[in-house]
Design an enzyme around this catalytic site. Structure first.
Site, PDB file in Angstrom:
ATOM      1  CB  VAL A 201      -1.025  -0.023   1.170  1.00  0.00           C
ATOM      2  CG1 VAL A 201      -0.329   0.152   2.513  1.00  0.00           C
ATOM      3  CG2 VAL A 201      -2.110   1.030   0.997  1.00  0.00           C
TER       4      VAL A 201
ATOM      5  CE1 TYR B  75       2.149  -0.351  15.177  1.00  0.00           C
ATOM      6  CE2 TYR B  75       1.828   0.079  17.513  1.00  0.00           C
ATOM      7  CZ  TYR B  75       1.362  -0.417  16.311  1.00  0.00           C
ATOM      8  OH  TYR B  75       0.105  -0.989  16.251  1.00  0.00           O
TER       9      TYR B  75
ATOM     10  CE1 TYR C 143      -3.899  13.365   2.894  1.00  0.00           C
ATOM     11  CE2 TYR C 143      -5.568  13.119   1.187  1.00  0.00           C
ATOM     12  CZ  TYR C 143      -4.239  13.141   1.567  1.00  0.00           C
ATOM     13  OH  TYR C 143      -3.259  12.967   0.627  1.00  0.00           O
TER      14      TYR C 143
END
Ligand code: UDP
Length: 343
Positions: free
Chosen positions: A81, A169, A183
């Site tokens: 991805v 992480y 976004y």
């Protein structure tokens, strides 16, 4: 025999009205062959959604999705991805789960983890933007670091070491959350962020870099090997059984009330690692000894979510008691060992 199909039916029953909004939806699940990803795909497929499962399979997880491969409403694409990908069919919901998540992997694959939650989420958000799809990001309790507010609410800003061994992480997931908010702000997208706390259940692995504490202890106890406790075992976690977690994630992804929200999903039943080891030993009738090892650097000392928000906006709470969930997972490991695993 532990039948995962029965567990999937239970999740669907608990989803109630949400089930109707899932039917016929085109849903893209990144990391769909992973532990949580494959459970989500399976519930969605059973509910009649059209599922596209994207996974690079670097962790060799084909078996998690093999039973879905011949379903008309399941499509698997082997793809990383972090690389762009385009879809002709309309996508209505994007769920971004792709990422390694085990602390042993933080040491071995820190760059892949960073990429999945930065470049990967950028690609996933781009798909959602183009298709005007809802977007769910699976973030983590790790964004709180070694939390000083227990139980931890969504308002807590974290106590994270930006250059420590868990930074790949913790900081990547913090960055991922920031992408989602960017976004949402700039493009007015319908986004939701789940902060997942420790989850356990069938399909978790005990071996090598993939091993998390629950499957490791079970595997050690079942083979009467020493149970490896890191530190003195006084650090805590709150463990959520997979069916509860998946129900929470799907409610967060599909419920209208959850639009734009950031929500902790996990159990608030806190237990020390030493208590967990003793419980696993008892439930497996094991004669394993406790073996103490150094505590890994930056290992959070306490972890327990405040789940009031999930209870309120999702009408969700974890239902499976730790003892019951552990017994299910113990049975699953026994069946796996004997090659008798049922679907
Ligand atoms: N742990 C342990 N023995 C093990 C594996 C893990 O004592 O063999 C501890 C680990 O140090 C941590 C807790 O168990 O405090 C949970 O570890 P896990 O790997 O499941 O993930 P984490 O919650 O740290 O992300």
């Amino acid at each position: 025999m532990i039948k995962l199909k029965k567990e999937i039916e239970e999740i669907i029953k608990n989803l109630g009205d949400i089930s109707k909004s899932v039917e016929d939806k085109n849903v893209l699940v990144t990391g769909g062959a992973g532990f949580l990803g494959s459970w989500i795909c399976e519930v969605l497929v059973e509910q009649g959604a059209k599922v596209i499962c994207l996974d690079n399979l670097v962790s060799g997880l084909n078996s998690n999705i093999s039973a879905m491969m011949d379903k008309d409403n399941f499509k698997f694409i082997q793809h990383d991805v972090t690389q762009p990908i385009f879809f002709d069919e309309q996508i209505e919901v994007v769920m971004h789960l792709a990422s390694r998540a085990s602390p042993f992997e933080f040491e071995k694959y820190p760059i892949q983890i960073l990429k999945a939650n930065t470049l990967g989420i950028w690609v996933a958000l781009g798909i959602a933007k183009k298709h005007e799809a809802k977007f769910l990001y699976t973030s983590t309790s790790e964004i709180y670091g070694d939390a000083k507010e227990i139980p931890t609410t969504e308002e807590y800003r974290g106590n994270v070491n930006p250059v420590g061994p868990r930074s790949c992480y913790d900081e990547a997931k913090r960055c991922g959350e920031s992408y989602v908010i960017a976004y949402k702000l700039q493009h007015g997208m319908d986004t939701r962020i789940a902060r997942i706390f420790n989850t356990y259940g069938p399909r978790m692995r005990a071996e090598g870099v993939y091993g998390r504490v629950v499957p490791r202890f079970i595997e050690q106890a079942l083979s009467n090997k020493p149970i490896t406790i890191f530190g003195d075992g006084s650090q805590t976690r709150s463990f959520c059984y997979v069916t509860d977690q998946v129900e929470g994630l799907l409610k967060l992804a599909f419920s209208e009330r959850a639009k734009g929200e950031v929500v902790n999903i996990g159990s608030d039943n806190e237990i020390t690692i030493l208590e967990l080891a003793k419980l696993v030993n008892e439930l497996t009738n094991s004669s394993s000894e406790m073996e103490f090892h150094p505590l890994p650097k930056d290992d959070p000392m306490r972890r327990k979510p405040d789940i009031s928000k999930a209870k309120e906006i999702l009408s969700w709470k974890p239902k499976v008691e730790l003892k019951d969930g552990l017994l299910k997972l113990i049975n699953w490991f026994k069946e796996k060992e004997s090659g008798k695993l049922g679907k």
